[in-house]
Write an enzyme that holds these catalytic residues in place. Structure first.
Site, short mmCIF file in Angstrom:
data_model
loop_
_atom_site.label_atom_id
_atom_site.label_comp_id
_atom_site.label_asym_id
_atom_site.label_seq_id
_atom_site.Cartn_x
_atom_site.Cartn_y
_atom_site.Cartn_z
CE LYS A 208 -4.34 -1.93 1.54
NZ LYS A 208 -5.44 -1.97 2.52
NE ARG A 243 -7.53 -8.82 0.43
CZ ARG A 243 -7.25 -7.93 -0.53
NH1 ARG A 243 -6.35 -6.97 -0.32
NH2 ARG A 243 -7.86 -8.01 -1.70
#
Length: 269
Positions: A208, A243
């Site tokens: 991210k 994840r």
């Protein structure tokens, strides 16, 4: 024990691997590769939720997701489906999905909680304020930990009232969703606050932008080392799963954290 959830984006526009696995056969092959590298379960998504992403139609999302879910479930894989649509969730459950991972936590589609309650699947409730095209306009917090936890509590109460059993609920603090880069770090620093809510915790930090910012603007696939560091931290907090797009380094990080915790259990806040 912290699990590694491998990501398979069946999309043309996801921020990290958009377009690579749009073909169902390629998606299934990629999932099998992630499993061979150490993933315990696979999260299949047919709609990008990156900041600024536009929504796809329900039929298009269904066409992307269901063939992949059906094949993986037939292979005995534990499959999670990343969707905000009740229609997609219902079709995915029929195809063999074991988890519905709704980044809106049931807020984007009023029928979602009813669909999940009528099944026996697990349900990921993520902290969410708005859809991707406007979520970064919703980053005002006085106390990000307290407010995210409080808003999640409301979402959890709604899920419980709908008839979803507490043991089937998984909580995700929603890193990157209506959060600034600094907010993400603060939430990670206080994972214990979310553990105290009494549900399994899912952490999704993989590649991210807040990791890229920390690393001087590094592009997505250069963020796997930093992702592994977050996975190590999450595993030390005994979260249920991380994840991730890349599995090997994450599985290694989790294994090291598990071994250290066995040697000398740590108290981390």
């Amino acid at each position: 024990m912290t699990l590694v959830m491998g990501i398979v984006n069946v999309t043309p526009d996801s921020f990290s691997d958009g377009g690579r696995y749009l073909d169902p056969e390629q998606a299934v092959l990629h999932a099998r590769g992630l499993l061979a590298e150490g993933a315990s379960l696979i999260d299949v998504g047919g709609e990008s939720t990156r900041p600024g992403a536009q929504r796809v139609s329900g039929p298009e999302e269904l066409a992307r997701v269901v063939p992949v879910v059906r094949q993986l479930a037939a292979d005995g894989v534990r499959v999670s489906v990343d969707t905000m649509r009740a229609s997609v969730a219902e079709a995915a459950i029929d195809a063999g999905a074991a988890i519905i991972n709704d980044v809106s936590g049931g807020r984007a589609d009023s029928a979602m909680l009813e669909v999940v309650a009528a099944s026996n699947v697990d349900f990921v409730v993520m902290h969410w304020r708005a859809h991707s095209d406007r979520m970064q306009n919703e980053t005002a917090y006085r106390d990000v930990v307290a407010e995210v936890a409080g808003e999640l509590s409301v979402q959890l109460d709604q899920a419980l009232r709908a008839g979803i059993a507490s043991e089937r609920i998984i909580v995700d603090p929603g890193l990157g969703f209506a959060k600034t880069w600094d907010h993400n770090w603060t939430l990670l620093r206080h994972l214990d606050r979310f553990q105290a809510m009494g549900h399994r915790i899912l952490v999704g930090a993989s590649r991210k932008a807040f990791l890229g910012e920390l690393l001087g603007g590094r592009e997505t696939e250069g963020r796997d080392g930093a992702t592994a560091a977050v996975s190590f931290w999450a595993a030390l907090h005994d979260v249920w799963a991380v994840r991730t797009h890349e599995v090997t380094a994450q599985a290694d990080a989790v294994a090291v954290a598990r071994r250290l915790a066995r040697e000398a259990p740590l108290t981390i806040t």
